[in-house]
Motif scaffolding. Sequence first.
Motif, PDB file in Angstrom:
ATOM      1  N   TYR A   1       0.836  -1.197   0.000  1.00  0.00           N
ATOM      2  CA  TYR A   1       0.000   0.000   0.000  1.00  0.00           C
ATOM      3  C   TYR A   1       0.875   1.252   0.000  1.00  0.00           C
ATOM      4  O   TYR A   1       1.950   1.257   0.574  1.00  0.00           O
ATOM      5  CB  TYR A   1      -0.868   0.049   1.266  1.00  0.00           C
TER       6      TYR A   1
ATOM      7  N   TYR B   1       0.369   5.254   1.228  1.00  0.00           N
ATOM      8  CA  TYR B   1      -0.440   6.250   1.919  1.00  0.00           C
ATOM      9  C   TYR B   1       0.309   7.583   1.899  1.00  0.00           C
ATOM     10  O   TYR B   1       1.519   7.630   1.820  1.00  0.00           O
ATOM     11  CB  TYR B   1      -0.639   5.875   3.390  1.00  0.00           C
TER      12      TYR B   1
ATOM     13  N   LEU C   1      -5.217   6.525   1.740  1.00  0.00           N
ATOM     14  CA  LEU C   1      -4.712   5.533   0.810  1.00  0.00           C
ATOM     15  C   LEU C   1      -4.633   6.103  -0.601  1.00  0.00           C
ATOM     16  O   LEU C   1      -5.614   6.655  -1.124  1.00  0.00           O
ATOM     17  CB  LEU C   1      -5.620   4.299   0.827  1.00  0.00           C
TER      18      LEU C   1
ATOM     19  N   TYR D   1      -3.001   0.671  -3.959  1.00  0.00           N
ATOM     20  CA  TYR D   1      -2.528  -0.545  -3.330  1.00  0.00           C
ATOM     21  C   TYR D   1      -2.349  -1.638  -4.382  1.00  0.00           C
ATOM     22  O   TYR D   1      -2.824  -1.519  -5.514  1.00  0.00           O
ATOM     23  CB  TYR D   1      -3.467  -1.009  -2.216  1.00  0.00           C
TER      24      TYR D   1
ATOM     25  N   GLY E   1      -6.791   4.019  -4.554  1.00  0.00           N
ATOM     26  CA  GLY E   1      -7.327   4.359  -3.258  1.00  0.00           C
ATOM     27  C   GLY E   1      -8.153   5.623  -3.349  1.00  0.00           C
ATOM     28  O   GLY E   1      -8.641   5.997  -4.414  1.00  0.00           O
ATOM     29  N   GLU E   2      -8.272   6.311  -2.210  1.00  0.00           N
ATOM     30  CA  GLU E   2      -9.160   7.475  -2.186  1.00  0.00           C
ATOM     31  C   GLU E   2      -8.542   8.755  -2.719  1.00  0.00           C
ATOM     32  O   GLU E   2      -9.273   9.691  -3.044  1.00  0.00           O
ATOM     33  CB  GLU E   2      -9.645   7.699  -0.740  1.00  0.00           C
TER      34      GLU E   2
ATOM     35  N   ARG F   1     -11.467  -1.556   9.465  1.00  0.00           N
ATOM     36  CA  ARG F   1     -11.641  -2.263   8.198  1.00  0.00           C
ATOM     37  C   ARG F   1     -12.807  -3.230   8.382  1.00  0.00           C
ATOM     38  O   ARG F   1     -13.168  -3.552   9.509  1.00  0.00           O
ATOM     39  CB  ARG F   1     -10.354  -2.997   7.822  1.00  0.00           C
TER      40      ARG F   1
ATOM     41  N   ASN G   1     -10.244  -4.317   1.530  1.00  0.00           N
ATOM     42  CA  ASN G   1      -8.837  -3.973   1.400  1.00  0.00           C
ATOM     43  C   ASN G   1      -8.502  -2.686   2.125  1.00  0.00           C
ATOM     44  O   ASN G   1      -7.382  -2.472   2.544  1.00  0.00           O
ATOM     45  CB  ASN G   1      -8.473  -3.802  -0.075  1.00  0.00           C
ATOM     46  N   LYS G   2      -9.468  -1.819   2.243  1.00  0.00           N
ATOM     47  CA  LYS G   2      -9.199  -0.465   2.692  1.00  0.00           C
ATOM     48  C   LYS G   2      -9.203  -0.356   4.211  1.00  0.00           C
ATOM     49  O   LYS G   2     -10.172  -0.736   4.874  1.00  0.00           O
ATOM     50  CB  LYS G   2     -10.250   0.481   2.116  1.00  0.00           C
TER      51      LYS G   2
ATOM     52  N   THR H   1      -9.247   2.391   6.999  1.00  0.00           N
ATOM     53  CA  THR H   1      -9.564   3.814   7.150  1.00  0.00           C
ATOM     54  C   THR H   1      -9.059   4.303   8.491  1.00  0.00           C
ATOM     55  O   THR H   1      -9.385   3.727   9.532  1.00  0.00           O
ATOM     56  CB  THR H   1     -11.075   4.044   7.044  1.00  0.00           C
TER      57      THR H   1
END
Lengths: 113, 113
Positions: free
Chosen positions: A33, A35, A45, A48, A58-59, B94, B99-100, B102
């Motif tokens: 991942y 970040y 994120l 990944y 990711g976001e 999670r 997968n994420k 937060t």
Amino acid sequence: DAGITQSPRHKVTETGTPVTLRCHQTENHRYMYWYRQDPGHGLRLIHYSYGVKDTDKGEVSDGYSVSRSKTEDFLLTLESATSSQTSVYFCAVSAGVSTDTQYFGPGTRLTVL
Amino acid sequence: AQSVAQPEDQVNVAEGNPLTVKCTYSVSGNPYLFWYVQYPNRGLQFLLKYITGDNLVKGSYGFEAEFNKSQTSFHLKKPSALVSDSALYFCAVRVLGGNKLTFGTGTQLKVEL
């Protein structure tokens, strides 16, 4: 540290230049991942990977791309760096998802002037 | 969407006193909850996690956390704080198959003599 190294550890660059950050792991974890950490936002994120050549967004993926050609390496590229990408970037790994713990690298501090 | 709230940006505690760092979460389904600690200029270190079972989870360095499903909380606690516990603490959540991970925005813990 789960055998995670990041390079470079510090970088200063100029707006518009491409930048590549490297994450290397020694323990063969499937998931990797990227970040970014910014004050007031925690960790967010970027992208990944769930295997060699398998990646997903990711976001906060805009302006970033990733590649994973080997299990142990996960590269993050800023295609044309902007000042808003000044941040601390962390790589993480995990053996699986859901209940598996993510382990983090030491971070890369990137400054875009 | 899943989210984590850490309502306190900073917590100040005297050495030897108990400490609590608060975390609440919002998810669809059963949560998997994590606490990490970050010392200055370092990556995140895993402290503990709740997956299932006993609501009181014990972790590294004498820390523990209590999962409360009705209050959707996962507060981090330690019976007797040390100056060396001063750091930035992150809660994360999670869900099954997710997968994420937060993260919350972090709580700065300051333990004073």
